[in-house]
Design a protein around this motif. Structure first.
Motif, PDB file in Angstrom:
ATOM      1  N   ILE A  12       6.096   4.345 -16.130  1.00 41.56           N
ATOM      2  CA  ILE A  12       5.756   3.337 -15.120  1.00 41.56           C
ATOM      3  C   ILE A  12       6.517   3.652 -13.843  1.00 41.56           C
ATOM      4  O   ILE A  12       5.987   3.676 -12.755  1.00 41.56           O
ATOM      5  N   ARG A  22       5.672   2.914 -20.352  1.00 46.66           N
ATOM      6  CA  ARG A  22       4.803   1.844 -20.821  1.00 46.66           C
ATOM      7  C   ARG A  22       4.466   2.102 -22.286  1.00 46.66           C
ATOM      8  O   ARG A  22       4.331   3.242 -22.717  1.00 46.66           O
ATOM      9  N   PRO A  29       1.774  -5.446 -24.076  1.00 46.37           N
ATOM     10  CA  PRO A  29       2.367  -4.357 -23.292  1.00 46.37           C
ATOM     11  C   PRO A  29       3.896  -4.464 -23.261  1.00 46.37           C
ATOM     12  O   PRO A  29       4.434  -5.564 -23.098  1.00 46.37           O
ATOM     13  N   ALA A  31       7.704  -2.477 -21.941  1.00 47.69           N
ATOM     14  CA  ALA A  31       8.338  -1.484 -21.061  1.00 47.69           C
ATOM     15  C   ALA A  31       9.549  -0.934 -21.821  1.00 47.69           C
ATOM     16  O   ALA A  31      10.329  -1.697 -22.376  1.00 47.69           O
ATOM     17  N   SER A  88       6.646  -6.150 -20.928  1.00 43.93           N
ATOM     18  CA  SER A  88       6.257  -5.563 -19.643  1.00 43.93           C
ATOM     19  C   SER A  88       5.618  -6.635 -18.756  1.00 43.93           C
ATOM     20  O   SER A  88       4.724  -7.347 -19.183  1.00 43.93           O
TER      21      SER A  88
END
Ligand SMILES: Nc1ncnc2c1ncn2[C@@H]1O[C@H](COP(=O)(O)OP(=O)(O)O)[C@@H](O)[C@H]1O
Ligand SMILES: [Mg+2]
Length: 220
Positions: A12, A22, A29, A31, A88
């Motif tokens: 990302i 990601r 989602p 991170a 995320s």
């Protein structure tokens, strides 16, 4: 095979300290924040610093979330590999947002950021690196705070003043309307944290100290 590799689908962003990948976890989602080693530091010291920041980030963002400050949910931590797994968030960092909106559209956002920081400070939580790069603006202009690696729990007015001075300094560097936006930020800050007037007084003291040093340093 390292299971983390399965998650590293796409990068990302690359921040000052970490690479963010990601991934997905149960369809949500996520991170993945991987703090990279710094080649210029001795490996032992580097490990210690990265470990300290990883632990601080996990601890401080969890405390912030508990009191209702908008931060990504911490979903996992891999101490060995210096990795945090975070929810995320969709949105733009404040720095980018400021590029695309006029002052009057930015003001309500700054009011909300002020309230978030007021809530944080009234609970003695220090962000530690409150730049315009570490505030993420989600849908419906909802600000969330990220990047708590330099954060700590402290009731010191100096630490709180450092937070708001960092915010003002990065703002001033990029935005002509920084004074208006900062005073809107302060309005939100003091609204939820009336004792924050001491933070603001301390911030002004640090600023004038810095100006005094700058004058002393000036060459004839
Ligand atoms: N939870 C997240 N959701 C979405 N994007 C994120 C998240 N965390 C970080 N990012 C993105 O990655 C960038 C760097 O992350 P950050 O935590 O600030 O790392 P650094 O310490 O390297 O600055 C951020 O500016 C943002 O664009
Ligand atoms: Mg950052």
């Amino acid at each position: 095979m390292d299971p983390m590799n399965l998650l590293k689908k796409g990068q990302i962003a690359k921040g000052a300290e970490a690479i963010i990948y990601r991934g997905t976890f149960l369809q949500d989602p996520i991170a993945i924040k991987h703090r990279l080693p710094k080649a210029y530091r001795h490996p032992d010291i580097d490990n210690r610093i990265r470990l300290h920041r990883l632990r601080s980030e996990a601890k401080v963002m969890t405390s912030a979330r508990k009191i209702g400050v908008s931060v990504p949910c911490l979903m996992g931590i891999d101490i060995q590999n210096h990795i945090l797994i975070l929810e995320s968030l969709e949105g733009k960092i404040l720095f980018e947002k400021m590029d695309s909106l006029p002052t009057e559209k930015l003001q309500p956002i700054f009011l909300k950021i002020g309230r978030q920081i007021g809530l944080l400070h009234s609970n003695d939580i220090i962000h530690g690196d409150l730049t315009v790069f570490n505030v993420l603006i989600q849908l419906e202009e909802k600000p969330s705070l990220i990047d708590f690696g330099l954060g700590k729990i402290s009731n010191e007015v100096e630490a709180k003043a450092d937070d708001i001075l960092t915010f003002y300094s990065t703002l001033k560097a990029i935005e002509p309307a920084s004074k208006i936006l900062f005073s809107t930020f302060l309005e939100g800050y003091l609204g939820v944290y009336p004792e924050g007037k001491n933070t603001y007084e301390q911030m002004k003291k640090i600023q004038s100290r810095a100006r005094y040093i700058a004058r002393e340093d000036r060459l004839e």
